[in-house]
Design a protein around this motif. Structure first.
Motif, PDB file in Angstrom:
ATOM      1  N   ARG A   1     117.173  53.189   7.177  1.00 44.07           N
ATOM      2  CA  ARG A   1     117.061  53.943   7.600  1.00 44.07           C
ATOM      3  C   ARG A   1     116.350  54.509   9.218  1.00 44.07           C
ATOM      4  NH1 ARG A   1     111.085  54.979   7.726  1.00 44.07           N
ATOM      5  NH2 ARG A   1     110.128  53.132   7.593  1.00 44.07           N
ATOM      6  N   ALA A   2     117.160  55.637   9.464  1.00 46.64           N
ATOM      7  CA  ALA A   2     116.620  56.180  10.933  1.00 46.64           C
ATOM      8  C   ALA A   2     115.436  56.638  11.037  1.00 46.64           C
ATOM      9  CB  ALA A   2     117.364  57.136  11.457  1.00 46.64           C
ATOM     10  N   ILE A   3     114.804  55.945  12.076  1.00 48.54           N
ATOM     11  CA  ILE A   3     113.063  56.169  12.098  1.00 48.54           C
ATOM     12  C   ILE A   3     112.631  56.914  13.623  1.00 48.54           C
ATOM     13  CG2 ILE A   3     112.003  54.319  10.082  1.00 48.54           C
ATOM     14  CD1 ILE A   3     111.919  51.755  13.228  1.00 48.54           C
ATOM     15  N   TYR A   4     113.677  56.591  14.695  1.00 48.63           N
ATOM     16  CA  TYR A   4     113.190  57.497  15.911  1.00 48.63           C
ATOM     17  C   TYR A   4     114.773  57.350  16.632  1.00 48.63           C
ATOM     18  CZ  TYR A   4     112.580  56.683  21.122  1.00 48.63           C
ATOM     19  OH  TYR A   4     112.840  57.063  22.138  1.00 48.63           O
ATOM     20  N   GLY A   5     114.871  58.243  17.365  1.00 51.57           N
ATOM     21  CA  GLY A   5     115.873  58.140  17.798  1.00 51.57           C
ATOM     22  C   GLY A   5     116.200  59.753  19.069  1.00 51.57           C
ATOM     23  N   ALA A   6     117.337  59.604  19.716  1.00 50.23           N
ATOM     24  CA  ALA A   6     117.183  61.163  20.888  1.00 50.23           C
ATOM     25  C   ALA A   6     118.891  60.948  20.978  1.00 50.23           C
ATOM     26  CB  ALA A   6     116.525  60.255  22.109  1.00 50.23           C
ATOM     27  N   PRO A   7     119.194  62.283  22.042  1.00 47.39           N
ATOM     28  CA  PRO A   7     120.438  62.390  22.425  1.00 47.39           C
ATOM     29  C   PRO A   7     120.321  61.740  23.255  1.00 47.39           C
ATOM     30  CG  PRO A   7     118.880  63.923  22.065  1.00 47.39           C
ATOM     31  CD  PRO A   7     118.447  63.703  22.031  1.00 47.39           C
ATOM     32  N   LEU A   8     121.745  61.324  24.146  1.00 39.87           N
ATOM     33  CA  LEU A   8     122.456  61.026  25.492  1.00 39.87           C
ATOM     34  C   LEU A   8     122.713  61.515  25.954  1.00 39.87           C
ATOM     35  CD1 LEU A   8     122.368  56.878  24.034  1.00 39.87           C
ATOM     36  CD2 LEU A   8     120.264  58.347  25.219  1.00 39.87           C
ATOM     37  N   PHE A   9     122.660  61.094  27.399  1.00 39.25           N
ATOM     38  CA  PHE A   9     124.241  62.413  27.965  1.00 39.25           C
ATOM     39  C   PHE A   9     124.839  63.154  27.751  1.00 39.25           C
ATOM     40  CE2 PHE A   9     125.352  57.310  27.477  1.00 39.25           C
ATOM     41  CZ  PHE A   9     125.070  56.759  28.458  1.00 39.25           C
TER      42      PHE A   9
ATOM     43  N   LEU B   1     120.197  56.740  17.559  1.00 40.78           N
ATOM     44  CA  LEU B   1     119.195  55.537  16.329  1.00 40.78           C
ATOM     45  C   LEU B   1     118.926  54.810  16.165  1.00 40.78           C
ATOM     46  CD1 LEU B   1     121.028  58.146  14.121  1.00 40.78           C
ATOM     47  CD2 LEU B   1     118.826  58.817  14.966  1.00 40.78           C
ATOM     48  N   LEU B   2     117.503  54.500  16.483  1.00 36.75           N
ATOM     49  CA  LEU B   2     116.888  53.280  16.355  1.00 36.75           C
ATOM     50  C   LEU B   2     117.092  53.152  14.317  1.00 36.75           C
ATOM     51  CD1 LEU B   2     115.442  50.437  15.996  1.00 36.75           C
ATOM     52  CD2 LEU B   2     113.280  51.387  16.834  1.00 36.75           C
TER      53      LEU B   2
END
Length: 230
Positions: free
Chosen positions: A167-175, A182-183
């Motif tokens: 399951r994804a628990i953390y994330g961020a858009p890049l560039f 996604l972590l």
């Protein structure tokens, strides 16, 4: 000799502005905007501790009170518009690191917030475990293993790459939001992976297995992942 019990102080929290030149600090003495180089005096933004805060290139957002209210300031410390009442209950702000000031208020019902000349617009989003705002009209929704890029009234793609055992628990858009990191964590918390997906079609660009990881943070503009192990 008796001593009067003291209520615990709110925790100190801080956020840097994207350029790294200022830091917003919230403590029991209020909220201050501080020049990192020390060339300008600190600016007081509020008399009360903020339950959450985020910093953009041109604005500072604070959440205070119950029911929660959103307060906005420019980098000179001047208030922007009137306070905005947010949906009730505990929540947190998740900001978009690119473009105009946009964030999601992650409460029981997620709400997309976008700054405008007339104030803050609010759009109720479908329930999700995690929401990453990319712009005022596009966001990534995570619910269990299902990862979907959405626009109002439309699903642009759904990624199959997280898998039913993670399951994804953390994330961020890049560039400039051309990719999304996604972590992901296994259900027994024993395994972690970083996935990097293409924003265009959800295609998998990278999968990185992590060992002994205790903390991961992404630097969206640089495209870096900071990993703490041990």
């Amino acid at each position: 000799m008796s001593q009067r019990a003291q209520a615990p102080s709110p925790p100190v929290s801080l956020r840097f502005t994207p350029d790294g030149q200022r830091v917003v600090v919230s403590s029991d003495s209020g909220v201050r905007l501080i020049d990192v180089a020390g060339q300008h005096a600190a600016i007081r933004l509020g008399a009360h501790h903020a339950t959450d805060l985020i910093a953009f290139d041109t604005e500072i957002w604070l959440v205070q009170g119950e029911p929660p209210e959103l307060l906005r300031f420019n980098l000179a410390g001047s208030p922007l518009g009137q306070p905005t009442t947010l949906p009730p209950g505990p929540g947190r702000l998740v900001r978009s690191p690119f473009g105009e000031p946009v964030a999601v208020w992650m409460a029981e019902v997620p709400t997309l917030l976008a700054s405008s000349e007339s104030g803050v617009t609010q759009s109720t989003l479908p329930r999700a475990d995690m929401v990453l705002p990319l712009s005022a009209r596009r966001w990534l929704s995570v619910e269990g293993p299902r990862v979907t890029l959405r626009e109002p009234g439309d699903e642009l793609w759904t990624s199959p790459h997280v898998g039913d055992d993670m399951r994804a628990i953390y994330g961020a858009p890049l560039f400039d939001a051309r990719a999304i990191a996604l972590l992901c964590e296994s259900h027994d918390h024993s395994e972690h992976q970083i996935l990097v997906l293409s924003t265009r079609d959800g295609g998998l660009q990278h999968r990185i297995a992590l060992t002994g990881t205790t903390l991961v943070r992404f630097a969206p503009r640089r495209g870096y992942a900071m990993v703490l192990s041990g």
